[in-house]
Design a protein around this motif. Structure first.
Motif, mmCIF file in Angstrom:
data_model
loop_
_atom_site.group_PDB
_atom_site.id
_atom_site.type_symbol
_atom_site.label_atom_id
_atom_site.label_comp_id
_atom_site.label_asym_id
_atom_site.label_seq_id
_atom_site.Cartn_x
_atom_site.Cartn_y
_atom_site.Cartn_z
ATOM 1 N N TYR A 173 57.160 44.483 30.908
ATOM 2 C CA TYR A 173 57.100 43.348 31.820
ATOM 3 C C TYR A 173 57.610 43.686 33.214
ATOM 4 O O TYR A 173 57.186 43.080 34.202
ATOM 5 N N SER A 174 58.547 44.605 33.325
ATOM 6 C CA SER A 174 59.120 44.942 34.627
ATOM 7 C C SER A 174 58.264 45.922 35.417
ATOM 8 O O SER A 174 58.458 46.093 36.620
ATOM 9 N N LYS B 279 53.440 45.087 19.117
ATOM 10 C CA LYS B 279 53.865 44.197 20.198
ATOM 11 C C LYS B 279 53.501 44.773 21.564
ATOM 12 O O LYS B 279 53.012 44.062 22.452
ATOM 13 N N VAL B 280 53.743 46.070 21.762
ATOM 14 C CA VAL B 280 53.395 46.701 23.034
ATOM 15 C C VAL B 280 51.880 46.683 23.232
ATOM 16 O O VAL B 280 51.385 46.427 24.336
ATOM 17 N N LYS C 51 49.830 47.512 39.307
ATOM 18 C CA LYS C 51 50.322 46.147 39.109
ATOM 19 C C LYS C 51 51.743 46.159 38.559
ATOM 20 O O LYS C 51 52.055 46.877 37.623
ATOM 21 N N ILE C 52 52.592 45.366 39.154
ATOM 22 C CA ILE C 52 53.948 45.168 38.658
ATOM 23 C C ILE C 52 54.020 43.740 38.138
ATOM 24 O O ILE C 52 53.728 42.788 38.859
ATOM 25 N N TYR C 53 54.393 43.598 36.901
ATOM 26 C CA TYR C 53 54.387 42.272 36.300
ATOM 27 C C TYR C 53 55.334 41.331 37.022
ATOM 28 O O TYR C 53 54.990 40.228 37.382
ATOM 29 N N SER D 209 62.245 39.563 34.205
ATOM 30 C CA SER D 209 61.612 40.412 33.197
ATOM 31 C C SER D 209 62.442 40.475 31.928
ATOM 32 O O SER D 209 61.913 40.463 30.812
ATOM 33 N N LEU D 210 63.767 40.548 32.090
ATOM 34 C CA LEU D 210 64.662 40.608 30.931
ATOM 35 C C LEU D 210 64.599 39.321 30.120
ATOM 36 O O LEU D 210 64.530 39.353 28.884
ATOM 37 N N VAL D 211 64.604 38.172 30.824
ATOM 38 C CA VAL D 211 64.525 36.883 30.132
ATOM 39 C C VAL D 211 63.202 36.765 29.381
ATOM 40 O O VAL D 211 63.159 36.340 28.215
#
Length: 375
Positions: free
Chosen positions: A73-74, A115-116, A200-202, A209-211
């Protein structure tokens, strides 16, 4: 001729659906009776499942699953995959970003690879066909489970745990290479985006991103633990109602259904590292259901998935056997095929015999097998 064959196929499908519904209805009734008249067994199964989740699954899998989601996500994953891009393209005929699913799937534990893969698919970084191919070889037990739990804690031999992990990873890579060769020469569905680079950066905000990673991982963990608890209840009925007169067969059924309790049972009866490698690579139907749940609406053949789990298990068995014999690694003396019920500790021996419980679990297995026909 085509119309006749089509009508015949429709009639078969109709009977299959009717049979499945009948078996499902019968199974629900029988299991309901079991839970009413053997409520203590059901409760003990829930408690045992919760214990496995709290002491084994969550401590070993949740941190790594959250970390893997965070680096996805990050956007950090883009920096990490550059090093493996050529290897991923050459060996597996995959885009460089797919290396995250391959690597984390082997290091993070059974649900992490799925999951990934799901995360990459949701961000349109891989195609559905690539996701279906990834899931056939990026599902592994992971070092935390194989080395720490199976090797050190249960088998009392860390070297054996490392050996089983290497065998499992190498077997996965062999399957991935085979699938890569097949996709390269039999079709061109991967070539459209396999060399496509993305910047692309999410979400550059690391806290967001952590949350997001913790939220998604928590949902997956809850689903995973719920399945483990359900299968633990089924296994408790299997033990209590004495489905099989042979303890080894019952142990094998346990390993077929749920891997954590299955591995514990196999070690209890003195299974060799080769057998443990086979079971670890198979993963258990409970893990298979976790993978299907994580993948969500992605359409893939579960029958094909099962076939490749069996191939993976056989390869792991063979590699473990070869390494044990080549390097003369000593293991505790045991004979998997000579254990008799009297040698099993009293607290895990079977306690009674009941036709209701036996029939319920038999119907459950039949329903599962029939469901494969329509996949």
């Amino acid at each position: 001729m085509y119309i006749i064959n089509k009508n015949y196929q429709n009639k078969i499908n109709k009977y299959v659906i009717i049979t499945k519904n009948l078996i499902l209805f019968t199974t629900i009734i029988l299991l309901s009776l079991c839970m009413i008249f053997a409520s203590k067994i059901s409760s003990s199964g829930v408690i045992r499942g919760l214990k496995f989740c709290s002491e084994i699954l969550i401590p070993n899998l949740f941190p790594f699953m959250a970390l893997s989601s965070f680096i996805i996500y990050s956007g950090i994953i883009f920096k990490l995959t550059n090093f493996f891009s050529k290897i991923t393209n050459f060996l597996f005929n995959m885009p460089e970003i797919a290396s995250s699913a391959i690597i984390l799937g082997q290091l993070g534990g059974y649900p992490v690879g799925a999951k990934v893969t799901r995360d990459l698919l949701d961000e349109n970084l891989i195609t559905p066909s690539q996701a279906r191919r990834l899931i056939l070889f990026c599902v592994g037990a992971g070092p935390a489970f194989v080395i720490n739990i199976v090797g050190s804690l249960l088998f009392k031999n860390q070297k054996i745990g490392i050996l089983m992990l290497i065998s499992q990873i190498f077997s996965s890579f062999l399957i991935g290479i085979f699938l890569g060769i097949q996709s390269r020469f039999l079709n061109k569905e991967n070539f459209e985006i396999k060399n496509k680079k993305t910047t692309k950066i999410y979400d550059p905000n690391l806290s967001n991103s952590l949350v997001r990673a913790c939220e998604s991982t928590s949902i997956v963990t809850i689903n995973m633990c719920a399945l483990v608890i359900i299968f633990s209840v089924l296994i408790s009925f299997l033990d209590y109602f004495h489905i099989s007169q042979n303890y080894l067969i019952s142990t094998g059924i346990t390993a077929l259904l749920e891997i954590t309790q299955g591995i514990h049972s196999l070690i209890t009866v003195g299974a060799s590292p080769c057998v443990l490698s086979f079971a670890l690579s198979w993963g258990g139907i409970c893990v298979h259901m976790q993978v299907k749940s994580i993948l969500g609406d992605l359409k893939f053949s579960y029958f094909k998935f099962v076939i490749f789990r069996v191939i993976h298990a056989i390869l792991s068995f063979m590699l473990t056997y070869i390494v044990l014999n080549c390097f003369k690694i000593s293991i505790p003396a045991s004979n998997f095929f000579s254990i008799i019920p009297s040698q099993v500790p009293a607290e895990i021996q079977f306690s009674s015999n009941n036709i209701i419980g036996s029939t319920a679990l038999i119907f459950t297995c039949i329903y599962f097998l029939i469901s494969l026909i329509q996949i």
